[in-house]
Design a protein around this motif. Structure first.
Motif, PDB file in Angstrom:
ATOM      1  N   LEU A  36      42.157  35.384  20.666  1.00  0.00           N
ATOM      2  CA  LEU A  36      41.266  36.501  20.363  1.00  0.00           C
ATOM      3  C   LEU A  36      41.090  37.416  21.572  1.00  0.00           C
ATOM      4  CD1 LEU A  36      39.396  37.727  18.209  1.00  0.00           C
ATOM      5  CD2 LEU A  36      37.563  36.369  19.197  1.00  0.00           C
ATOM      6  N   VAL A  37      40.857  36.841  22.729  1.00  0.00           N
ATOM      7  CA  VAL A  37      40.644  37.650  23.932  1.00  0.00           C
ATOM      8  C   VAL A  37      41.911  38.406  24.322  1.00  0.00           C
ATOM      9  CG1 VAL A  37      40.129  37.515  26.397  1.00  0.00           C
ATOM     10  CG2 VAL A  37      38.733  36.266  24.782  1.00  0.00           C
ATOM     11  N   SER A  38      43.075  37.770  24.220  1.00  0.00           N
ATOM     12  CA  SER A  38      44.317  38.473  24.549  1.00  0.00           C
ATOM     13  C   SER A  38      44.625  39.552  23.514  1.00  0.00           C
ATOM     14  CB  SER A  38      45.477  37.490  24.670  1.00  0.00           C
ATOM     15  OG  SER A  38      45.704  36.847  23.438  1.00  0.00           O
ATOM     16  N   GLY A  39      44.298  39.329  22.252  1.00  0.00           N
ATOM     17  CA  GLY A  39      44.471  40.372  21.244  1.00  0.00           C
ATOM     18  C   GLY A  39      43.581  41.572  21.505  1.00  0.00           C
ATOM     19  N   ILE A  40      42.344  41.311  21.894  1.00  0.00           N
ATOM     20  CA  ILE A  40      41.432  42.406  22.220  1.00  0.00           C
ATOM     21  C   ILE A  40      41.931  43.160  23.441  1.00  0.00           C
ATOM     22  CG2 ILE A  40      39.097  42.914  23.054  1.00  0.00           C
ATOM     23  CD1 ILE A  40      38.123  40.647  21.222  1.00  0.00           C
ATOM     24  N   THR A  41      42.394  42.433  24.449  1.00  0.00           N
ATOM     25  CA  THR A  41      42.902  43.066  25.668  1.00  0.00           C
ATOM     26  C   THR A  41      44.124  43.922  25.360  1.00  0.00           C
ATOM     27  OG1 THR A  41      42.107  41.185  26.946  1.00  0.00           O
ATOM     28  CG2 THR A  41      43.719  42.621  28.003  1.00  0.00           C
ATOM     29  N   GLY A  43      44.837  45.275  22.490  1.00  0.00           N
ATOM     30  CA  GLY A  43      44.356  46.430  21.731  1.00  0.00           C
ATOM     31  C   GLY A  43      43.759  47.493  22.632  1.00  0.00           C
ATOM     32  N   VAL A  44      43.005  47.075  23.634  1.00  0.00           N
ATOM     33  CA  VAL A  44      42.418  48.036  24.576  1.00  0.00           C
ATOM     34  C   VAL A  44      43.511  48.747  25.353  1.00  0.00           C
ATOM     35  CG1 VAL A  44      41.042  48.199  26.685  1.00  0.00           C
ATOM     36  CG2 VAL A  44      40.184  46.904  24.760  1.00  0.00           C
ATOM     37  N   TYR A 113      29.913  36.037  25.839  1.00  0.00           N
ATOM     38  CA  TYR A 113      30.938  35.307  25.099  1.00  0.00           C
ATOM     39  C   TYR A 113      30.517  33.879  24.781  1.00  0.00           C
ATOM     40  CZ  TYR A 113      34.460  38.911  25.606  1.00  0.00           C
ATOM     41  OH  TYR A 113      35.164  40.074  25.515  1.00  0.00           O
ATOM     42  N   PHE A 118      33.933  31.973  17.654  1.00  0.00           N
ATOM     43  CA  PHE A 118      35.341  32.324  17.570  1.00  0.00           C
ATOM     44  C   PHE A 118      36.003  31.730  16.332  1.00  0.00           C
ATOM     45  CE2 PHE A 118      34.384  32.817  22.054  1.00  0.00           C
ATOM     46  CZ  PHE A 118      34.954  34.040  22.314  1.00  0.00           C
TER      47      PHE A 118
END
Length: 188
Positions: A36-41, A43-44, A113, A118
């Motif tokens: 999730l965190v790598s997907g958000i990163t 995306g940013v 967080y 999650f």
């Protein structure tokens, strides 16, 4: 007390399986979070790249194009450049406040967080007041902004810190009733 080889092997295999279960449990906990965190990163990074390309098109100039194919690595290069910049401390200011302020702002963001779920049973801290704690922890960030602005002993930096804190608080004021009204509606 003499332990024969078969018992030693059984004890050793028990410890191996116990540690494997612990490691697999930790991996099962961390994989969804890191995904999730790598997907958000990612995306940013893509959104920043698109924003820079669109801004360059509107302003009729060349956007990022040298870092990677079509400039896609430019946000990553900007982040690396920020990490390796020289850390300047004010000579007449309070260096402790100036250094602790940004750390406090980042720490409050990272602590939020801890209450974000999650997955269905995948939450770092399962509290019944998770939403309220999330709002309270995220409200610490303006204090860090004020500390770093005041610690520089510069009136322009202090007014910038006040402006950043006021902007942060102005976003939190409407956020809090919206989030709390939804959470009150869900509770029966």
């Amino acid at each position: 007390m003499i332990i024969d080889m078969k018992e030693r092997l059984a004890i050793h295999s028990f410890f191996i399986w116990g540690s494997r279960k612990e490691v697999s449990g930790i991996i099962r906990l961390l994989v969804p979070i890191l995904t999730l965190v790598s997907g958000i990163t990612l995306g940013v990074l893509v959104i920043v790249w698109m924003e820079r390309k669109i801004s360059a098109g509107i302003q009729q100039r060349i956007g990022p194009e040298y870092a990677g194919p079509l400039g896609i690595v430019q946000p990553l290069a900007d982040g690396i450049k920020l990490l390796f910049k020289e850390d300047l401390l004010p000579s007449r200011g309070n260096t402790r406040l100036f250094s602790v302020g940004p750390s406090l702002a980042v720490l409050s963001v990272l602590l939020t967080y801890s209450v974000i779920p999650f997955g269905y049973h995948l939450v770092l801290t399962d509290l019944s007041i998770g939403v309220s704690l999330w709002i309270a922890i995220s409200s610490i960030a303006p204090i860090g902004l004020l500390m770093s602005g005041y610690g520089s002993n510069n009136k322009y930096s202090f007014s910038g810190g006040l402006r950043a804190a006021a902007q942060s608080i102005s976003y939190e004021i409407p956020l809090t009733p919206c989030v709390l009204s939804i959470s009150l509606r869900v509770i029966r």
